[in-house]
Design an enzyme around this catalytic site. Structure first.
Site, PDB file in Angstrom:
ATOM      1  N   GLU A  50      51.348  38.394  51.030  1.00 31.94           N
ATOM      2  CA  GLU A  50      50.094  38.124  50.329  1.00 31.94           C
ATOM      3  C   GLU A  50      49.743  36.641  50.365  1.00 31.94           C
ATOM      4  OE1 GLU A  50      47.803  40.122  49.022  1.00 31.94           O
ATOM      5  OE2 GLU A  50      48.927  41.856  49.749  1.00 31.94           O
ATOM      6  N   TYR A 135      44.445  37.913  41.725  1.00 33.87           N
ATOM      7  CA  TYR A 135      44.362  38.799  42.887  1.00 33.87           C
ATOM      8  C   TYR A 135      45.754  39.063  43.471  1.00 33.87           C
ATOM      9  CZ  TYR A 135      43.520  40.605  47.520  1.00 33.87           C
ATOM     10  OH  TYR A 135      43.563  41.395  48.642  1.00 33.87           O
ATOM     11  N   ASP A 153      38.725  42.571  46.959  1.00 27.62           N
ATOM     12  CA  ASP A 153      38.572  41.407  47.827  1.00 27.62           C
ATOM     13  C   ASP A 153      37.234  41.517  48.550  1.00 27.62           C
ATOM     14  OD1 ASP A 153      38.962  43.364  49.734  1.00 27.62           O
ATOM     15  OD2 ASP A 153      40.627  42.340  50.749  1.00 27.62           O
TER      16      ASP A 153
END
Length: 308
Positions: A50, A135, A153
């Site tokens: 990520e 996020y 996103d």
């Protein structure tokens, strides 16, 4: 988040959300891109993926991700690593802002010292880790523990805007995304909807070629209007402050420490004038604030080195 029903007052939800869910999950499970971090539920490699994929195409992340985990295969190994080596790896592989490497290294240490070697399992808990924002925390909670909310996103926003006419409003996107996501299925759902945005519903949609599992309900497919929320553009890298910061780190890795008068010309060939010592000190100050570089005055000479 819902297990089949929907909010009656949300005008942007499809008429048959259960059918929408089933179509997307079936499409994803039948065929999707194979990324190695999708084959694990270990939060450490998922976090690495990520962080690496922020503003970077997934295909470009695969090899650096493999090399990073070959070098530091566990969170314990990363925590014990020399920070300058981690930052150097980041720079050598052009993975973006170097402070992401610094934060990832610090987060590994936090997992060991503050969480007894176990990653927090919720988005809220994961946000306690250095450099892990909402996020990323939600993505790790989803993909590692199946315990996240809907990921929203740029790809997901594009899909929801085109398919269900959700307005370009973050609150609306989050509300609809969470209403659509099946209860307790954040891992599969978030992977599926992000895959839809990445493979089918890109800037140039591939509705029939792919084919898209949501064509039956899609407003854009029906009307031919495929406009979508603006996609942020990546700042120009060549000659940017970000590139020069990376060069400072690379040079100091090679020379260990250098006086500023020797460091500057190695960072840029046109060193001097508006890009002279004042400019270089600004870069070093930024890197010092990030905990990457230290510099000091010695016998009237300014010397810079990587922080160990």
């Amino acid at each position: 988040m819902t297990d089949g029903g929907e909010s009656a007052d949300d005008e942007y939800l499809p008429v048959d959300p259960a059918a929408v869910r089933e179509a997307l999950v079936s499409w994803y499970e039948a065929d999707h891109r194979d990324y190695p971090w999708r084959e694990t539920t270990d939060p450490y490699p998922i976090l690495v993926s990520e962080v690496m994929s922020q503003q970077t195409q997934l295909d470009r992340v695969v090899e650096p991700w493999r090399e990073f985990l070959d070098r530091w295969p566990t969170v314990e190994a990363l925590a014990a690593a020399d920070r300058s080596e981690v930052v150097g790896f980041w720079t050598d592989h052009s993975l973006g802002y170097n402070n992401r490497a610094k934060y990832l290294h610090e987060a590994a240490g936090q997992v060991l010292t503050e969480h007894d070697g176990e990653f927090p399992r919720t988005p809220e808990g994961l946000q306690d880790l250095m450099g892990v924002g909402p996020y990323t925390a939600n993505a790790v909670a989803s993909f590692a523990f199946d315990a996240g909310d809907a990921v929203v996103d740029t790809n997901v926003k594009r899909v929801l805007h085109r398919a269900f006419d959700v307005p370009d409003d973050d609150a609306a996107f989050e509300r609809v995304a969470n209403e659509l996501m099946p209860e307790g299925a954040s891992r599969t759902w978030n992977n599926a909807v992000m895959e839809l945005g990445g493979v089918v519903c890109g800037t140039a949609p591939r509705c029939d070629e792919a084919p898209c599992p949501w064509r039956t309900w899609c407003r854009a497919y029906e009307t031919g209007d495929f406009t979508a929320p603006d996609v942020p553009t990546q700042p120009k890298f060549e000659g940017s402050r970000r590139q020069m910061r990376g060069r400072v780190v690379s040079v100091l890795r090679e020379y260990d420490e250098l006086p500023l008068e020797e460091l500057g010309p190695r960072v840029r060939v046109d060193y001097g004038g508006e890009h002279g010592e004042g400019w270089l000190r600004g870069l070093l100050s930024d890197l010092s604030d990030d905990g990457l570089v230290e510099f000091e005055e010695s016998d009237g000479t300014s010397v810079a080195r990587l922080r160990r």
